[in-house]
Design an enzyme around this catalytic site. Sequence first.
Site, PDB file in Angstrom:
ATOM      1  N   THR A  60      -5.554   3.149  -5.079  1.00 43.35           N
ATOM      2  CA  THR A  60      -5.003   3.947  -6.331  1.00 43.35           C
ATOM      3  C   THR A  60      -4.011   3.256  -7.166  1.00 43.35           C
ATOM      4  O   THR A  60      -4.276   3.095  -8.368  1.00 43.35           O
ATOM      5  CB  THR A  60      -4.414   5.152  -5.647  1.00 43.35           C
ATOM      6  OG1 THR A  60      -5.262   5.844  -4.805  1.00 43.35           O
ATOM      7  CG2 THR A  60      -3.918   6.176  -6.675  1.00 43.35           C
ATOM      8  N   GLU A  63      -6.524   8.581   9.438  1.00 43.35           N
ATOM      9  CA  GLU A  63      -5.387   8.312   9.989  1.00 43.35           C
ATOM     10  C   GLU A  63      -5.369   9.023  11.420  1.00 43.35           C
ATOM     11  O   GLU A  63      -4.566   8.568  12.454  1.00 43.35           O
ATOM     12  CB  GLU A  63      -4.197   9.365   9.221  1.00 43.35           C
ATOM     13  CG  GLU A  63      -4.210   8.328   7.844  1.00 43.35           C
ATOM     14  CD  GLU A  63      -2.754   8.502   7.399  1.00 43.35           C
ATOM     15  OE1 GLU A  63      -2.024   9.368   7.376  1.00 43.35           O
ATOM     16  OE2 GLU A  63      -2.745   7.569   6.192  1.00 43.35           O
ATOM     17  N   CYS A  77     -11.177   3.063  -1.183  1.00 40.16           N
ATOM     18  CA  CYS A  77      -9.902   3.488  -0.353  1.00 40.16           C
ATOM     19  C   CYS A  77      -9.563   2.888   0.431  1.00 40.16           C
ATOM     20  O   CYS A  77     -10.321   2.384   1.527  1.00 40.16           O
ATOM     21  CB  CYS A  77      -9.862   5.015  -0.195  1.00 40.16           C
ATOM     22  SG  CYS A  77      -8.577   5.725   0.576  1.00 40.16           S
ATOM     23  N   THR A  78      -8.324   2.466   0.942  1.00 41.56           N
ATOM     24  CA  THR A  78      -7.811   1.707   1.831  1.00 41.56           C
ATOM     25  C   THR A  78      -8.364   1.990   3.460  1.00 41.56           C
ATOM     26  O   THR A  78      -8.690   1.455   4.117  1.00 41.56           O
ATOM     27  CB  THR A  78      -6.279   1.723   2.093  1.00 41.56           C
ATOM     28  OG1 THR A  78      -5.741   2.966   1.829  1.00 41.56           O
ATOM     29  CG2 THR A  78      -5.895   0.660   0.972  1.00 41.56           C
ATOM     30  N   HIS A  79      -8.396   3.380   3.464  1.00 43.32           N
ATOM     31  CA  HIS A  79      -8.739   4.063   4.690  1.00 43.32           C
ATOM     32  C   HIS A  79     -10.359   3.902   5.114  1.00 43.32           C
ATOM     33  O   HIS A  79     -10.509   4.041   6.056  1.00 43.32           O
ATOM     34  CB  HIS A  79      -8.391   5.455   4.952  1.00 43.32           C
ATOM     35  CG  HIS A  79      -6.890   5.787   4.869  1.00 43.32           C
ATOM     36  ND1 HIS A  79      -6.104   5.477   3.637  1.00 43.32           N
ATOM     37  CD2 HIS A  79      -6.152   6.314   5.694  1.00 43.32           C
ATOM     38  CE1 HIS A  79      -4.933   5.739   3.891  1.00 43.32           C
ATOM     39  NE2 HIS A  79      -4.663   6.180   5.259  1.00 43.32           N
ATOM     40  N   ASP A 133       0.911  -1.177   0.067  1.00 42.72           N
ATOM     41  CA  ASP A 133      -0.167   0.198   0.142  1.00 42.72           C
ATOM     42  C   ASP A 133       0.729   1.268  -0.051  1.00 42.72           C
ATOM     43  O   ASP A 133       2.201   0.871   0.373  1.00 42.72           O
ATOM     44  CB  ASP A 133      -0.889  -0.006   1.418  1.00 42.72           C
ATOM     45  CG  ASP A 133      -1.611   1.195   1.298  1.00 42.72           C
ATOM     46  OD1 ASP A 133      -2.260   1.618   0.092  1.00 42.72           O
ATOM     47  OD2 ASP A 133      -1.673   1.783   2.445  1.00 42.72           O
ATOM     48  N   SER A 134       0.029   2.374  -0.275  1.00 44.21           N
ATOM     49  CA  SER A 134       0.943   3.602  -0.235  1.00 44.21           C
ATOM     50  C   SER A 134       1.152   3.921   1.238  1.00 44.21           C
ATOM     51  O   SER A 134       2.166   4.750   1.381  1.00 44.21           O
ATOM     52  CB  SER A 134       0.201   4.759  -0.703  1.00 44.21           C
ATOM     53  OG  SER A 134      -1.064   4.657  -0.186  1.00 44.21           O
ATOM     54  N   CYS A 142      -3.744  -0.939  -1.999  1.00 48.33           N
ATOM     55  CA  CYS A 142      -4.074   0.410  -2.415  1.00 48.33           C
ATOM     56  C   CYS A 142      -4.932   0.323  -3.707  1.00 48.33           C
ATOM     57  O   CYS A 142      -4.839   0.028  -4.724  1.00 48.33           O
ATOM     58  CB  CYS A 142      -2.831   0.986  -2.769  1.00 48.33           C
ATOM     59  SG  CYS A 142      -2.704   2.921  -3.157  1.00 48.33           S
TER      60      CYS A 142
END
Length: 273
Positions: A82, A159, A193-195, A17-18, A80
């Site tokens: 993206t 985050e 999106c991962t989050h 992941d980023s 990720c």
Amino acid sequence: MSLLTRTHSRPTIAIFDSGVGGLTVARAVADAVPGANLRYLGDTARLPYGTKSARTVVRYAVQAAALLLEQPADALVVACNTASSCALPELQARWSIPVLGVVEPGARRAVAASKTGHIGVIGTERTVQSRAYHDAIGELDLNVTVDALATPLLVGLAEEGWFDHPVTEAAVRAYFEPWLAQAPDIDTLVLGCTHYPALAAPIGRVASELLGRPVTLVDSATAIAAEMVQLFGQPEGRGAVQILATDELERFARVGGRFFPLESTDMKHVELR
Ligand code: DGL
């Protein structure tokens, strides 16, 4: 997909992941296949990917995968969204192990869940501009309408650990009010999106309230975890977790610990070029 033939009993799943967000995917994979070893790389030094050009994202993804796969692994998960949207074909062309992105599993779940045939997708700017979810959903069912919205602010809120916080709810509402007013038939929303799985509570609540009916949330972390079970079954025991990050580990542990229990994991700083 069938169970893979391996020469060893415990599979190693490499996850990239980023940054820390992909730990939502690592967590879903660890819960679904606890017997697998996980090797996770977060490219925190170059985060965010979501605002970068497709060319840059492809370059970063190839470099990250190359480092992660210096040690053997049985599959690579591009956690990720993206990178999954822009770089999957390039990664699949370069490595011969299964390389799975999160877009296609999420698209499949969304198409199966939607009754109105109108699916919403939220993600980073790059994911939305890539139209990867439009393409993946269109391949499954041409009659489904897809509306995608970039909601980049939500990354920072996740985050911060503000998973169900009034500020997060206000941000979701500010994004969704004008968007859903124009797409009142949406009944399924992909957390692209991962989050975003961490923010499922306010996202689901606000979407259902604005649309006046329950909305199904599709979490690509759970979708990819189900694919891992299909690939590897349920090896016995508990695998090891190794974390690699391209920026300092202190922040990674502090923020990432909100997404995945990192206390007893082996963490290492790495440089990418
Ligand atoms: N991991 C990214 C994604 O899922 C979100 C964070 C970023 O922009 O790098 O799209």
